[in-house]
Motif scaffolding. Structure first.
Motif, PDB file in Angstrom:
ATOM      1  N   VAL A  35       0.855  -1.193   0.000  1.00 36.83           N
ATOM      2  CA  VAL A  35       0.000   0.000   0.000  1.00 36.83           C
ATOM      3  C   VAL A  35       0.889   1.241   0.000  1.00 36.83           C
ATOM      4  O   VAL A  35       2.042   1.194   0.421  1.00 36.83           O
ATOM      5  CB  VAL A  35      -0.950   0.044   1.219  1.00 36.83           C
ATOM      6  CG1 VAL A  35      -1.941  -1.093   1.196  1.00 36.83           C
ATOM      7  CG2 VAL A  35      -0.175   0.044   2.515  1.00 36.83           C
ATOM      8  N   ILE A  36       0.333   2.326  -0.481  1.00 37.49           N
ATOM      9  CA  ILE A  36       1.026   3.614  -0.436  1.00 37.49           C
ATOM     10  C   ILE A  36       0.134   4.567   0.349  1.00 37.49           C
ATOM     11  O   ILE A  36      -0.885   5.040  -0.163  1.00 37.49           O
ATOM     12  CB  ILE A  36       1.320   4.163  -1.843  1.00 37.49           C
ATOM     13  CG1 ILE A  36       2.199   3.184  -2.605  1.00 37.49           C
ATOM     14  CG2 ILE A  36       1.991   5.531  -1.746  1.00 37.49           C
ATOM     15  CD1 ILE A  36       2.488   3.579  -4.026  1.00 37.49           C
ATOM     16  N   PRO A  37       0.491   4.842   1.604  1.00 40.66           N
ATOM     17  CA  PRO A  37      -0.333   5.736   2.417  1.00 40.66           C
ATOM     18  C   PRO A  37      -0.221   7.188   1.941  1.00 40.66           C
ATOM     19  O   PRO A  37       0.746   7.563   1.268  1.00 40.66           O
ATOM     20  CB  PRO A  37       0.254   5.569   3.824  1.00 40.66           C
ATOM     21  CG  PRO A  37       1.655   5.126   3.600  1.00 40.66           C
ATOM     22  CD  PRO A  37       1.650   4.343   2.320  1.00 40.66           C
ATOM     23  N   HIS A  38      -1.194   7.999   2.280  1.00 40.05           N
ATOM     24  CA  HIS A  38      -1.184   9.412   1.894  1.00 40.05           C
ATOM     25  C   HIS A  38       0.070  10.109   2.413  1.00 40.05           C
ATOM     26  O   HIS A  38       0.608  10.990   1.731  1.00 40.05           O
ATOM     27  CB  HIS A  38      -2.430  10.118   2.400  1.00 40.05           C
ATOM     28  CG  HIS A  38      -3.691   9.595   1.793  1.00 40.05           C
ATOM     29  ND1 HIS A  38      -4.926   9.972   2.231  1.00 40.05           N
ATOM     30  CD2 HIS A  38      -3.922   8.713   0.789  1.00 40.05           C
ATOM     31  CE1 HIS A  38      -5.859   9.367   1.525  1.00 40.05           C
ATOM     32  NE2 HIS A  38      -5.265   8.587   0.651  1.00 40.05           N
ATOM     33  N   SER A  39       0.534   9.725   3.580  1.00 38.26           N
ATOM     34  CA  SER A  39       1.726  10.367   4.150  1.00 38.26           C
ATOM     35  C   SER A  39       2.946  10.181   3.256  1.00 38.26           C
ATOM     36  O   SER A  39       3.853  11.013   3.260  1.00 38.26           O
ATOM     37  CB  SER A  39       1.996   9.849   5.559  1.00 38.26           C
ATOM     38  OG  SER A  39       2.128   8.444   5.560  1.00 38.26           O
ATOM     39  N   PHE A  40       2.994   9.112   2.480  1.00 35.46           N
ATOM     40  CA  PHE A  40       4.080   8.895   1.526  1.00 35.46           C
ATOM     41  C   PHE A  40       4.164  10.079   0.561  1.00 35.46           C
ATOM     42  O   PHE A  40       5.240  10.610   0.297  1.00 35.46           O
ATOM     43  CB  PHE A  40       3.840   7.594   0.751  1.00 35.46           C
ATOM     44  CG  PHE A  40       4.855   7.311  -0.326  1.00 35.46           C
ATOM     45  CD1 PHE A  40       5.987   6.558  -0.049  1.00 35.46           C
ATOM     46  CD2 PHE A  40       4.672   7.780  -1.621  1.00 35.46           C
ATOM     47  CE1 PHE A  40       6.919   6.285  -1.045  1.00 35.46           C
ATOM     48  CE2 PHE A  40       5.593   7.512  -2.620  1.00 35.46           C
ATOM     49  CZ  PHE A  40       6.721   6.764  -2.322  1.00 35.46           C
ATOM     50  N   ILE A  45       6.445  15.353  -1.232  1.00 35.88           N
ATOM     51  CA  ILE A  45       6.346  16.777  -1.556  1.00 35.88           C
ATOM     52  C   ILE A  45       7.266  17.600  -0.672  1.00 35.88           C
ATOM     53  O   ILE A  45       8.028  18.442  -1.164  1.00 35.88           O
ATOM     54  CB  ILE A  45       4.886  17.261  -1.442  1.00 35.88           C
ATOM     55  CG1 ILE A  45       4.052  16.647  -2.569  1.00 35.88           C
ATOM     56  CG2 ILE A  45       4.809  18.791  -1.476  1.00 35.88           C
ATOM     57  CD1 ILE A  45       2.555  16.839  -2.406  1.00 35.88           C
ATOM     58  N   ALA A  46       7.213  17.377   0.640  1.00 32.08           N
ATOM     59  CA  ALA A  46       8.039  18.156   1.563  1.00 32.08           C
ATOM     60  C   ALA A  46       9.525  17.935   1.288  1.00 32.08           C
ATOM     61  O   ALA A  46      10.314  18.891   1.232  1.00 32.08           O
ATOM     62  CB  ALA A  46       7.705  17.783   3.005  1.00 32.08           C
TER      63      ALA A  46
END
Length: 96
Positions: A35-40, A45-46
């Motif tokens: 899975v690729i969580p949103h935090s990834f 981006i940051a």
């Protein structure tokens, strides 16, 4: 002094960019599937923003182009995630 500040920005950016893989690995282990969580994407981006800033300071066109292209993709993925979460079908599926 200024060079040390920029080095710190570059190192923090690289740390955030690298941390995204640890976040993805941890989320996949918890789920028992990839899975690729949103935090990834937010870490992408940051980290990429920090690295682009550092690359601009260094005047490194290869680094600027590489991170800049990735940044556009990461932002697009966040936009797609937000659009999907607002779609009526997404609300119905999540209620099931």
């Amino acid at each position: 002094m200024i060079a040390g500040l920029w080095l710190g920005i570059g190192l923090v950016g690289q740390a955030m960019f690298s941390a995204r893989f640890l976040v993805q690995w941890w989320a996949s282990e918890r789920e028992g599937r990839s899975v690729i969580p949103h935090s990834f994407w937010y870490l992408s981006i940051a980290g990429s923003l920090s690295l682009v800033a550092y690359a601009l300071y260094q005047r490194d066109p290869v680094f600027i182009i590489g991170q800049g292209a990735g940044l556009a993709i990461y932002m697009r993925n966040i936009r797609l995630i937000r659009r999907q979460s607002r779609a009526p079908e997404a609300r119905v599926e999540s209620a099931a």
